[in-house]
Write a protein that holds these residues in place. Structure first.
Motif, PDB file in Angstrom:
ATOM      1  N   ILE A  97      -5.917  47.816  50.790  1.00 33.30           N
ATOM      2  CA  ILE A  97      -4.986  48.179  50.138  1.00 33.30           C
ATOM      3  C   ILE A  97      -4.486  48.936  48.556  1.00 33.30           C
ATOM      4  O   ILE A  97      -5.425  48.662  48.050  1.00 33.30           O
ATOM      5  N   TYR A  98      -3.699  49.947  48.399  1.00 32.13           N
ATOM      6  CA  TYR A  98      -4.179  50.792  47.173  1.00 32.13           C
ATOM      7  C   TYR A  98      -3.912  49.298  46.784  1.00 32.13           C
ATOM      8  O   TYR A  98      -4.435  49.552  44.928  1.00 32.13           O
ATOM      9  N   ASP A  99      -2.757  48.913  46.414  1.00 35.49           N
ATOM     10  CA  ASP A  99      -1.983  47.643  45.441  1.00 35.49           C
ATOM     11  C   ASP A  99      -2.059  46.605  46.201  1.00 35.49           C
ATOM     12  O   ASP A  99      -1.037  46.785  47.391  1.00 35.49           O
ATOM     13  N   LYS A 100      -2.488  45.387  45.563  1.00 37.05           N
ATOM     14  CA  LYS A 100      -2.028  44.230  45.819  1.00 37.05           C
ATOM     15  C   LYS A 100      -0.694  43.853  46.601  1.00 37.05           C
ATOM     16  O   LYS A 100       0.095  43.067  46.634  1.00 37.05           O
ATOM     17  N   ALA A 101       0.152  44.101  45.912  1.00 39.12           N
ATOM     18  CA  ALA A 101       1.970  44.202  46.144  1.00 39.12           C
ATOM     19  C   ALA A 101       2.629  44.675  47.020  1.00 39.12           C
ATOM     20  O   ALA A 101       3.530  44.215  47.518  1.00 39.12           O
ATOM     21  N   PHE A 102       1.312  45.765  47.517  1.00 43.27           N
ATOM     22  CA  PHE A 102       1.834  46.399  48.695  1.00 43.27           C
ATOM     23  C   PHE A 102       2.031  44.979  49.257  1.00 43.27           C
ATOM     24  O   PHE A 102       2.801  45.894  51.344  1.00 43.27           O
ATOM     25  N   ALA A 103       1.322  44.570  49.768  1.00 45.89           N
ATOM     26  CA  ALA A 103       1.222  43.411  50.811  1.00 45.89           C
ATOM     27  C   ALA A 103       1.752  42.834  51.347  1.00 45.89           C
ATOM     28  O   ALA A 103       2.321  42.673  52.845  1.00 45.89           O
ATOM     29  N   SER A 104       2.806  42.409  50.400  1.00 44.29           N
ATOM     30  CA  SER A 104       4.026  42.349  50.689  1.00 44.29           C
ATOM     31  C   SER A 104       5.190  42.585  51.816  1.00 44.29           C
ATOM     32  O   SER A 104       6.215  42.284  52.312  1.00 44.29           O
ATOM     33  N   ARG A 105       4.552  44.259  52.479  1.00 49.54           N
ATOM     34  CA  ARG A 105       5.157  44.975  53.404  1.00 49.54           C
ATOM     35  C   ARG A 105       5.056  44.357  54.714  1.00 49.54           C
ATOM     36  O   ARG A 105       5.618  45.275  55.850  1.00 49.54           O
ATOM     37  N   ILE A 106       3.742  43.546  54.969  1.00 49.26           N
ATOM     38  CA  ILE A 106       3.289  42.532  56.165  1.00 49.26           C
ATOM     39  C   ILE A 106       3.598  41.833  56.355  1.00 49.26           C
ATOM     40  O   ILE A 106       3.253  41.120  55.319  1.00 49.26           O
ATOM     41  N   LYS A 107       4.477  41.611  57.731  1.00 51.47           N
ATOM     42  CA  LYS A 107       5.036  40.127  58.152  1.00 51.47           C
ATOM     43  C   LYS A 107       4.299  39.755  58.589  1.00 51.47           C
ATOM     44  O   LYS A 107       3.976  41.012  60.364  1.00 51.47           O
ATOM     45  N   THR A 108       3.462  38.518  58.952  1.00 52.28           N
ATOM     46  CA  THR A 108       2.516  37.985  60.533  1.00 52.28           C
ATOM     47  C   THR A 108       3.653  37.599  61.143  1.00 52.28           C
ATOM     48  O   THR A 108       4.505  36.904  60.507  1.00 52.28           O
ATOM     49  N   GLY A 109       3.075  37.669  62.781  1.00 48.20           N
ATOM     50  CA  GLY A 109       3.220  36.061  63.666  1.00 48.20           C
ATOM     51  C   GLY A 109       2.819  36.135  64.778  1.00 48.20           C
ATOM     52  O   GLY A 109       1.844  36.357  64.915  1.00 48.20           O
ATOM     53  N   ASN A 110       3.212  36.157  65.668  1.00 45.43           N
ATOM     54  CA  ASN A 110       2.648  35.889  67.082  1.00 45.43           C
ATOM     55  C   ASN A 110       3.084  36.671  68.331  1.00 45.43           C
ATOM     56  O   ASN A 110       4.081  36.519  68.486  1.00 45.43           O
ATOM     57  N   MET A 111       1.865  36.257  69.229  1.00 41.39           N
ATOM     58  CA  MET A 111       2.552  37.508  70.403  1.00 41.39           C
ATOM     59  C   MET A 111       3.726  36.325  72.048  1.00 41.39           C
ATOM     60  O   MET A 111       4.193  37.132  72.493  1.00 41.39           O
ATOM     61  N   GLU A 112       4.094  34.945  71.020  1.00 44.43           N
ATOM     62  CA  GLU A 112       4.643  34.655  72.136  1.00 44.43           C
ATOM     63  C   GLU A 112       6.174  34.164  71.939  1.00 44.43           C
ATOM     64  O   GLU A 112       7.302  34.454  71.625  1.00 44.43           O
TER      65      GLU A 112
END
Length: 802
Positions: A78-93
């Motif tokens: 990642i270019y800048d640690k702050a950019f990680a907030s653009r990723i939301k996680t979840g699961n396939m169910e």
């Protein structure tokens, strides 16, 4: 046709590849939904916490652990640690229904057709018609994957193959399915280049596509050559690394990093699925590879492969090498070849190939054997894997980090000479090569009017390579557009009234010749042009000032000459800042020390995303002396706001220099104050960088550029700041955090950034600060410990702590 926009992407599968791709989309400002499967059982930690399989923390464990692991990896995805907030996680169910709101769904699950088909079946229930849907597979045929899916699904479906690590490797292969819409392919091709910063290559749906088909052939060919020629691991890595424009990790170390199992998986796929390949048997694994697979010697991931790192009794580490005969690990041996000695004075890689294949030793035999096999092989892959030869070269440069693709290397050796080598080694080329020579083309590539052309087999003519209009290729224009040249720079006319200064010194260091060239460029631009760019297309923009020259002067105690040299550097930087024409710096790669200072003095910086910027002079025992210390003081005061604790702001800028911080991307350089928000810009595709820099210089000229007025309004804090800095360096030395000499350098910097020991905050000029900076730099050059640091850096390339 409506214009597609990618605001949100869903990535299915969060393994190393999926998380890496998610991070790269976050890098370019896209919102990412990253999904993975739900764990089947609790782990010990979850049991201890009393969680159940229904808890969200458990259900998202796989995806969250994978992403966390990815973000911790080095080099960072990642270019800048702050950019990680653009990723939301979840699961396939629980979260699969959310794919209805995305613009692109990308599947990155395990390489098994049945699992991929199950995933697509699930996704189709929630996918909104018209949404792009792609698979990041490295070799499963695309046409199998979309079987049984709806018409709309198949129209919007294709393969999009990223190479790992997704941030750093530029190849983006796009593989159409039987029913993929042309609009989808055109969109992805442009999106890959423009937004993802990739080299997009549309490939045919053949096993391993383009990059891996040729790359794995090349590695397998080497595996067999090693046995035939009785060579060691070290010898092959010496011959297949930087000397031929390949990564430092060369062959065997690269396999260790990627993982032997990954390579074997692709090689087996080619062996099983390409029975008509004329080199089919070459994809059969040699015995030593079978043994390594059985013993799980897969490389870095299992702690040993072709190399093995061990800890010695004294705590130090040592790297052992695998003996391919006995399959035991032994001490590493240095590889030396007479042929390589002959290339030491040849800077340009493409000029070395002719010397290498003429070698009279084992190295010469090796190059003739391996290049002949590679040239013959790629000739037969057209039109099987692609219709255009340049796509093979693009894929090898962008996916495997080769400086030159196979056809470019063949051109460098000479087509006729290459044909003789191929014949001598008992191979045959495809008939189109003879057709090319008969048609009057004696090379695969040519340059005309600043554009690159390739030999097009169906038309038997040299055709222009598409997509060049958004690039400026200095290699293509240097000869015809040169305006001035000395031993350190070439100045080229980029057209539209914009000049470019291209450094040509070793590692693009900045010495007297480069500074003379920068001054000449500004003089020419002020007289006859509208604007100026400083940019090059080497691996690194500049590693800084020529410290060898500084060392000679300091060692000889030629302090008047040294003072004049530093002043010349400072005056040149100020000329960049206060010229009557707009100046744009275009840094990429390492932009350190003087390279960073030059960028900071341009009107605007157009940085490649992969720019590693920093004022690193502390490592050689001095402070930034080309205007860098002054500039950081100015920038600190320009960010003072009413109510700020001004000392804290100044301290942040002081620490950037004092800790020799280097940004791991251009975006991080904003956080360090080396680039300025609202003024400087970042370009993700480095091939477009010079064109964008030219555009920005022209824009500033077109809207009416006014020469800036020299500043006399810089607020320095005097004794108040100096006292704080000195207390800080004292306590750092007391706690053994810095050495006595570190403290001396830090105190000199403190004196400059405080503006001296003035009794109260005062407004001063830039020249006042430059004089303080130069005085501090000079006095440090009289110190024995500084000379030891410079000498150590010149000898080893590493900083010395003394």
């Amino acid at each position: 046709m409506s214009k597609r926009r990618i605001k949100k992407i869903a990535i299915i599968g969060s393994g190393i590849m999926g998380s890496g791709i998610a991070c790269h989309f976050a890098n370019i400002g896209v919102d990412v939904l990253l999904l993975d499967i739900v764990p089947r059982e609790l782990n010990d930690k979850e049991k201890a916490k009393g969680l159940t399989l229904e808890d969200k923390e458990v259900r998202n464990r796989l995806v969250n652990d994978s992403l966390t692991e990815s973000l911790k990896s080095k080099p960072s995805p990642i270019y800048d640690k702050a950019f990680a907030s653009r990723i939301k996680t979840g699961n396939m169910e629980d979260d699969i229904a959310k794919v209805k709101d995305v613009d692109w769904i990308m599947e990155v699950v395990v390489e098994r057709l049945d699992i991929k088909q199950q995933v697509f079946e699930k996704l189709e229930k929630y996918r909104t018609p018209g949404t792009l849907i792609t698979s990041n597979t490295s070799g499963i045929p695309i046409h199998f994957m979309s079987e049984g899916r709806s018409e709309d699904f198949q129209k919007h479906f294709c393969g999009t193959h990223f190479f790992n690590p997704a941030r750093y490797l530029e190849l983006f292969e796009i593989i159409p399915g039987p029913k993929t819409d042309q609009e989808v392919l055109d969109f992805l091709n442009e999106y890959g280049e423009k937004f993802l910063g990739k080299t997009s290559v549309i490939a045919k749906d053949t096993p391993a596509f383009i990059g891996n088909r040729i790359g794995i052939f090349s590695i397998m060919s080497l595996f067999h050559a090693v046995k035939d020629m009785d060579m060691t691991v070290e010898e092959v890595d010496k011959l297949t690394g930087p000397v031929i424009g390949r990564p430092k990790s060369a062959t065997f170390r690269t396999v260790d990093v990627v993982g032997l199992d990954t390579l074997v998986h692709v090689a087996n796929g080619i062996y099983e699925n390409c029975p008509k390949d004329e080199r089919h048997e070459l994809f059969k694994l040699p015995g030593f590879i079978d043994t390594m697979m059985e013993k799980k010697w897969l490389g870095s991931k299992t702690g040993q492969g072709f190399y093995k790192k061990i800890r010695k009794d004294d705590g130090s580490s040592e790297i052992l090498t695998l003996d391919l005969e006995t399959l035991d690990y032994r001490d590493s041996k240095r590889a030396k070849f007479g042929t390589l000695e002959q290339t030491k004075t040849i800077d340009k890689v493409e000029d070395r190939f002719e010397v290498l294949v003429n070698g009279k030793d084992k190295a010469g035999d090796f190059y003739r054997k391996t290049f002949a096999a590679l040239f013959a092989y790629v000739s037969h892959r057209i039109p099987e894997i692609t219709d255009e030869l340049y796509k093979i070269d693009d894929a090898m440069r962008a996916g495997f980090g080769w400086e030159h693709g196979p056809f470019q290397i063949w051109d460098a050796i000479g087509v006729e000479k290459g044909l003789k080598m191929i014949k001598d080694e008992g191979h045959e080329v495809d008939s189109w090569v003879a057709g090319m020579l008969e048609s009057g083309s004696d090379s695969f590539y040519s340059v005309k009017d600043g554009n690159s052309y390739f030999y097009d087999i169906p038309s038997k003519k040299q055709e222009k390579i598409p997509g060049q209009d958004s690039f400026i290729i200095l290699d293509n224009i240097r000869k015809t557009k040169e305006v001035f040249k000395n031993s350190g720079v070439v100045i080229e006319d980029l057209g539209d009234g914009i000049l470019n200064i291209e450094f040509q010194s070793k590692m693009n260091t900045i010495g007297g010749d480069v500074l003379a060239g920068v001054n000449k460029g500004i003089e020419l631009a002020e007289k006859d042009f509208a604007g100026l760019v400083v940019g090059n297309q080497a691996k690194n923009f500049s590693v800084g000032a020529n410290i060898g020259m500084i060392f000679m002067m300091a060692a000889e105690q030629e302090y008047d000459e040294l003072n004049a040299a530093i002043k010349y550097f400072q005056d040149t930087m100020m000329r960049m800042r206060y010229s009557s024409i707009p100046t744009v710096a275009a840094p990429q790669g390492m932009s350190l020390g003087g390279g960073c200072e030059l960028s900071m003095h341009a009107d605007k910086v157009v940085a490649a995303a992969e720019t590693y910027m920093g004022l690193v002079e502390f490592g050689v025992g001095v402070i930034p002396g080309g205007g860098g210390s002054k500039e950081m003081t100015v920038r600190a005061q320009d960010t003072f706001r009413t109510g700020d604790v001004e000392l804290n702001t100044l301290q942040e800028y002081f620490l950037t220099i004092g800790m020799a911080k280097v940004s791991t991307s251009a975006y991080e350089a904003f956080d360090l104050g080396l680039l300025q928000k609202g003024k400087d810009i970042v370009v993700v595709n480095k091939h477009r960088q010079l064109a964008v820099a030219k555009q920005q210089a022209k824009l500033m000229a077109d809207i009416g550029y006014t020469q800036p007025v020299k500043r006399t309004d810089i607020k320095v804090l005097g004794k108040q700041a100096l006292g704080m800095f000195l207390v800080g360096t004292d306590s750092m030395e007391d706690s053994n955090y810095i050495s006595e000499h570190d403290k001396k350098i830090a105190n000199k910097l403190a004196y400059v950034m405080a503006g001296g020991d003035l009794s109260e905050p005062t407004l001063v000029s830039e020249q006042y600060l430059l004089d303080l900076e130069r005085e501090a730099f000079l006095s440090l050059c009289t110190e024995r410990k500084t000379l030891e640091r410079i000498q150590h850096m010149l000898k080893t390339g590493k900083p010395l702590r003394n």
